[in-house]
Design a protein around this motif. Structure first.
Motif, mmCIF file in Angstrom:
data_model
loop_
_atom_site.group_PDB
_atom_site.id
_atom_site.type_symbol
_atom_site.label_atom_id
_atom_site.label_comp_id
_atom_site.label_asym_id
_atom_site.label_seq_id
_atom_site.Cartn_x
_atom_site.Cartn_y
_atom_site.Cartn_z
ATOM 1 N N LYS A 1 -9.088 -6.883 -0.344
ATOM 2 C CA LYS A 1 -9.133 -7.978 0.622
ATOM 3 C C LYS A 1 -8.043 -9.008 0.347
ATOM 4 O O LYS A 1 -7.594 -9.713 1.248
ATOM 5 C CB LYS A 1 -10.514 -8.642 0.597
ATOM 6 C CG LYS A 1 -11.644 -7.695 1.022
ATOM 7 C CD LYS A 1 -12.991 -8.352 0.940
ATOM 8 C CE LYS A 1 -13.178 -9.406 1.997
ATOM 9 N NZ LYS A 1 -14.549 -9.954 1.978
ATOM 10 N N ALA A 2 -7.623 -9.081 -0.933
ATOM 11 C CA ALA A 2 -6.565 -10.019 -1.293
ATOM 12 C C ALA A 2 -5.238 -9.659 -0.619
ATOM 13 O O ALA A 2 -4.376 -10.514 -0.427
ATOM 14 C CB ALA A 2 -6.387 -10.047 -2.807
ATOM 15 N N PHE A 3 -5.091 -8.363 -0.257
ATOM 16 C CA PHE A 3 -3.891 -7.963 0.462
ATOM 17 C C PHE A 3 -3.848 -8.578 1.865
ATOM 18 O O PHE A 3 -2.783 -8.769 2.443
ATOM 19 C CB PHE A 3 -3.822 -6.435 0.595
ATOM 20 C CG PHE A 3 -3.445 -5.726 -0.670
ATOM 21 C CD1 PHE A 3 -2.290 -6.055 -1.359
ATOM 22 C CD2 PHE A 3 -4.232 -4.718 -1.177
ATOM 23 C CE1 PHE A 3 -1.940 -5.397 -2.525
ATOM 24 C CE2 PHE A 3 -3.896 -4.050 -2.339
ATOM 25 C CZ PHE A 3 -2.744 -4.394 -3.017
ATOM 26 N N GLY A 4 -5.021 -8.857 2.427
ATOM 27 C CA GLY A 4 -5.084 -9.436 3.762
ATOM 28 C C GLY A 4 -4.533 -8.538 4.836
ATOM 29 O O GLY A 4 -3.914 -8.995 5.794
ATOM 30 N N LEU A 5 -4.739 -7.236 4.704
ATOM 31 C CA LEU A 5 -4.108 -6.288 5.610
ATOM 32 C C LEU A 5 -5.002 -5.835 6.755
ATOM 33 O O LEU A 5 -4.544 -5.642 7.870
ATOM 34 C CB LEU A 5 -3.636 -5.069 4.817
ATOM 35 C CG LEU A 5 -2.540 -5.347 3.782
ATOM 36 C CD1 LEU A 5 -2.317 -4.137 2.919
ATOM 37 C CD2 LEU A 5 -1.252 -5.753 4.473
ATOM 38 N N GLY A 6 -6.294 -5.613 6.468
ATOM 39 C CA GLY A 6 -7.166 -5.112 7.522
ATOM 40 C C GLY A 6 -8.426 -4.502 6.961
ATOM 41 O O GLY A 6 -8.909 -4.883 5.898
ATOM 42 N N ASP A 7 -8.964 -3.486 7.665
ATOM 43 C CA ASP A 7 -10.241 -2.875 7.297
ATOM 44 C C ASP A 7 -10.093 -1.935 6.102
ATOM 45 O O ASP A 7 -9.004 -1.456 5.783
ATOM 46 C CB ASP A 7 -10.800 -2.092 8.487
ATOM 47 C CG ASP A 7 -11.271 -3.019 9.604
ATOM 48 O OD1 ASP A 7 -12.188 -3.816 9.359
ATOM 49 O OD2 ASP A 7 -10.698 -2.938 10.705
ATOM 50 N N ILE A 8 -11.243 -1.648 5.476
ATOM 51 C CA ILE A 8 -11.289 -0.699 4.379
ATOM 52 C C ILE A 8 -12.420 0.291 4.620
ATOM 53 O O ILE A 8 -13.367 0.003 5.357
ATOM 54 C CB ILE A 8 -11.509 -1.387 3.019
ATOM 55 C CG1 ILE A 8 -12.875 -2.092 2.991
ATOM 56 C CG2 ILE A 8 -10.385 -2.361 2.706
ATOM 57 C CD1 ILE A 8 -13.280 -2.590 1.625
ATOM 58 N N THR A 9 -12.313 1.450 3.982
ATOM 59 C CA THR A 9 -13.386 2.451 3.983
ATOM 60 C C THR A 9 -13.777 2.712 2.536
ATOM 61 O O THR A 9 -12.909 2.914 1.683
ATOM 62 C CB THR A 9 -12.923 3.774 4.625
ATOM 63 O OG1 THR A 9 -12.295 3.504 5.875
ATOM 64 C CG2 THR A 9 -14.104 4.708 4.838
ATOM 65 N N LEU A 10 -15.064 2.700 2.257
ATOM 66 C CA LEU A 10 -15.530 2.970 0.901
ATOM 67 C C LEU A 10 -15.408 4.462 0.583
ATOM 68 O O LEU A 10 -15.345 5.305 1.483
ATOM 69 C CB LEU A 10 -16.977 2.512 0.740
ATOM 70 C CG LEU A 10 -17.224 1.011 0.945
ATOM 71 C CD1 LEU A 10 -18.709 0.693 0.787
ATOM 72 C CD2 LEU A 10 -16.404 0.183 -0.029
ATOM 73 N N SER A 11 -15.392 4.777 -0.699
ATOM 74 C CA SER A 11 -15.278 6.170 -1.134
ATOM 75 C C SER A 11 -16.382 7.030 -0.525
ATOM 76 O O SER A 11 -17.538 6.616 -0.439
ATOM 77 C CB SER A 11 -15.357 6.249 -2.656
ATOM 78 O OG SER A 11 -15.502 7.590 -3.077
ATOM 79 N N LYS A 12 -16.030 8.235 -0.114
ATOM 80 C CA LYS A 12 -17.018 9.144 0.470
ATOM 81 C C LYS A 12 -17.887 9.804 -0.584
ATOM 82 O O LYS A 12 -18.720 10.645 -0.262
ATOM 83 C CB LYS A 12 -16.336 10.193 1.342
ATOM 84 C CG LYS A 12 -15.262 11.025 0.656
ATOM 85 C CD LYS A 12 -14.524 11.862 1.704
ATOM 86 C CE LYS A 12 -13.347 12.608 1.126
ATOM 87 N NZ LYS A 12 -12.553 13.300 2.170
ATOM 88 N N GLU A 13 -17.702 9.430 -1.862
ATOM 89 C CA GLU A 13 -18.547 9.959 -2.931
ATOM 90 C C GLU A 13 -19.635 8.964 -3.350
ATOM 91 O O GLU A 13 -20.376 9.228 -4.292
ATOM 92 C CB GLU A 13 -17.687 10.331 -4.137
ATOM 93 C CG GLU A 13 -16.760 11.505 -3.853
ATOM 94 C CD GLU A 13 -16.059 12.029 -5.093
ATOM 95 O OE1 GLU A 13 -16.391 13.146 -5.526
ATOM 96 O OE2 GLU A 13 -15.195 11.313 -5.629
#
Length: 687
Positions: free
Chosen positions: A549-561
């Motif tokens: 989030k510190a990058f301030g770029l956009g959305d994230i997806t959590l690991s699929k594991e």
């Protein structure tokens, strides 16, 4: 020390404690997979030296720049990189590359085959290597016979290692995990001899372990020996042929002089047909008898896989520390000076007395000081003097010797002072966000075509079949002209600088980049584009999520594991979760058909079938060469959706895409329509 597995929240404190402890014991560097974990440790403990693991998938200069800025001093590069890309990265940061040993079939750190098929995650160090089993490929226009279709040969760069030196590589890595010590010894000696330029011979290591007659990997383009399709595990070296069958006894015509316990593999037309062992059977002038089993006939080739004599010779080659000892005994006491590697220490003993009966002789004293008690030392000089009429007990002489070695080893270790660090207490964690961001479910979809109903989706992620095809790019925007949400360009986990140049002409037409690698942060910053991180960025714990989030770029997806409970514990309410559709298991950066492009009949989507009949869809796409994505044989279907859902249509037929889009919220209808479904790791997570 490697810390190259993904860490869960509850493991972070313990991992930090162990790393600090290991550093204070003299560990030079730590190899980590979790980019943000290593970055945080470096910021907290500047004295630590951090290397970024090959599991992190560093494959371009964007990621290399990020690693350097994050405090990493070296990156262990992905095995799939060509020489030119290695040279470019080596100008930015120290690089380490694999030059000998086993090869993973999937792109480094992005293999989920063992994880989803057998519940043993490679990202957690538990890979069961399903890639080493037999598979066949099937399409509308072709099929192949079962073989070790995705099992790669062992890497051995050989004399080409000097080109890697010229490219600026700092360190060479030998992959010896789960190999016998004979292999480790032989492989290390072989690579060292190569670098010294003194005429290296691969015959020794070939007899000790040789899968697929070796490959030079990807450095100079796909090697013809890359896939070891016919023989699994150790092939050995040919030493003869079967000349006679006498029941279970086989006569091997060979010049090899066998020893009890020698093992052999029997091969016909390049394929294994049996095995044999020598148990003190009869030896004749032109060969010897062995006990064998399998479908063996006269004329079959015999390869030695266990060479008892060679293994004994290799293990006898020990590395010793050359040590000199100068010692003396006088009425004032005994002294001994130990010297090794330009380091000297002197120890003393006051346990010297006037002799009552037999005095200590120079010969007895020197003989006692020569003992090494199994230490890895080689005495090059041991000189002793004893004044007349004095006595020391053997135990006192032994104590003097032991103290000398203890101090010598400590002095050698401390030639490079350790900047010891104190473990800092963990900060109190802020209350995690919980719940969902709104009552409305959000959906983002990855696909290579978009002729289906787009209404349920807020974000479209376009994964082209051919990233070079302007017509296909134009067709995507024509298909989605009326779509009012955001449109992202899919960037795969393996993405080189050359690949970046391919997308530059049209990337401005997209609202952002959907990146399956953390390199996307730097690329997005340069292109001034929003970045949506995919599940393969392996965001596995709360600190990593917060760091993105510190990058301030956009959305994230959590690991699929991660399991549903682990996702809830992370508590990031705006994060996306892979919940529906196809599950990518592997990213193959090579052609499983040997790059026979002119005769290739493989379609864009075909089937890989295992020996149990399970069918895994394979999707081919083009980005500076063909690449292949292998998907799970069962589609993912949750019990209920998360707040923000990432859906994958890759590898699906047009009919499947259309039905899924029209029935997106009707989970029961999808369960009825799909032949095989799984809850993925949402139900169980990984150990």
């Amino acid at each position: 020390v490697t810390v190259n597995t993904l860490l869960k929240d509850e493991e972070l404190v313990k991992a930090e404690e162990k790393i600090v402890q290991a550093h204070n014991l003299g560990v030079d560097a730590f190899i980590v997979q979790d980019f943000f974990f290593g970055k945080a440790l470096k910021e907290k403990y500047p004295a630590l030296t951090m290397h970024l693991s090959t599991q992190a998938g560093v494959c371009n200069t964007f990621y290399a720049k990020m690693a350097k800025e994050a405090g990493y001093s070296r990156v262990v590069l992905a095995r799939e990189l060509p020489l030119a890309q290695i040279a470019a990265i080596s100008k930015i940061i120290e690089t380490e590359v694999f030059v000998q040993g086993a090869m993973c079939t999937s792109f480094s750190g992005h293999c989920y085959f063992s994880s989803f098929v057998g519940a043993n995650s490679g990202n957690r160090g538990r890979c069961k290597q399903p890639c080493r089993k037999k598979y066949s490929f099937h399409g509308k226009n072709f099929h192949t016979e079962p073989c070790y279709a995705i099992s790669l040969a062992d890497l051995s760069v050989g004399e080409e290692i000097h080109k890697l030196v010229e490219a600026g590589v700092t360190s060479f890595k030998i992959e010896g995990r789960m190999r016998r010590e004979e292999y480790t010894s032989s492989a290390t000696k072989y690579v060292k001899t190569l670098l010294e330029g003194s005429g290296a011979d691969r015959s020794e290591i070939s007899r000790i372990y040789n899968r697929g007659d070796y490959t030079s990997g990807y450095f100079f383009g796909q090697d013809k020996n890359l896939i070891s399709s016919n023989i699994q595990n150790h092939k050995g070296v040919k030493i003869g042929t079967i000349a006679e069958l006498r029941g279970k006894k086989l006569f091997v015509r060979s010049r090899h002089n066998p020893e009890n316990g020698d093992g052999f593999k029997i091969v016909r037309d390049g394929k294994e047909v049996g095995g044999a062992v020598y148990h003190k059977e009869e030896i004749k002038p032109f060969g010897f008898y062995v006990s064998g089993s399998g479908n063996i006939t006269v004329g079959d080739e015999v390869y030695i896989t266990t060479d008892v004599a060679l293994c004994r010779e290799v293990l006898s080659q020990k590395r010793y520390l050359p040590v000199e000892i100068i010692a003396s005994v006088t009425a004032e006491g005994a002294t001994a000076t130990f010297t090794a590697e330009n380091v000297s220490v002197t120890v003393e003993s006051k346990d010297v007395f006037p002799a009552q009966n037999a005095p200590l002789t120079k010969a007895d004293f020197t003989e006692q000081m020569k003992k090494t008690a199994g230490l890895p030392v080689l005495l090059t000089k041991c000189r002793g003097k004893v004044a007349e009429g004095l006595f020391m007990t053997k135990s006192a002489v032994n104590a003097l010797r032991r103290e000398g070695y203890d101090q010598l080893f400590a002095a050698i270790r401390n030639q490079k002072p350790i900047a010891k660090i104190e473990l800092k207490p963990q900060p109190i964690q802020e209350e995690k966000q919980r719940g969902v961001s709104s009552s409305k479910l959000r959906f983002a979809v990855i696909s290579d075509t978009f002729a289906f109903n787009l209404t349920p989706f807020e974000k479209l992620i376009f994964a082209p079949k051919n990233y070079h095809d302007k017509t296909e790019i134009d067709a995507f925007f024509a298909q989605t002209e009326t779509f009012i949400g955001e449109k992202y360009l899919y960037l795969p986990p393996y993405f080189t600088d050359q690949d970046a140049e391919t997308i530059y002409p049209y990337v401005k037409r997209f609202d952002g980049l959907f990146s399956e690698g953390l390199y996307g942060a730097e690329l997005g910053k340069r292109l001034k584009k929003a970045v949506f991180f995919g599940a393969e960025t392996n965001l596995f714990n709360l600190p990593s999520v917060q760091a993105t989030k510190a990058f301030g770029l956009g959305d994230i997806t959590l690991s699929k594991e991660l399991s549903e409970e682990e996702i809830k514990a992370i508590g990031e309410k705006d994060a996306f979760v892979s919940t529906l559709g196809t599950i990518k298991l592997m990213q193959l950066c090579y052609c499983p058909f040997g790059k026979n492009c002119k005769t290739c009949k493989a379609e864009d989507v075909f089937i890989m079938k295992d020996e149990e009949g399970r069918e895994f869809p394979v999707r081919r796409y083009s980005l500076n060469g063909c690449r292949f994505e292998v998907f799970n044989n069962a589609k993912q279907l949750p019990k209920e959706y998360c707040a923000n859902n990432l859906v994958s249509f890759l590898g699906m037929t047009e009919e499947e895409k259309d039905f899924t889009a029209n029935n997106l919220t009707r989970i029961s209808a999808l369960r009825t329509a799909w032949k095989r479904t799984t809850g993925g790791h949402l139900m169980r997570g990984v150990e």
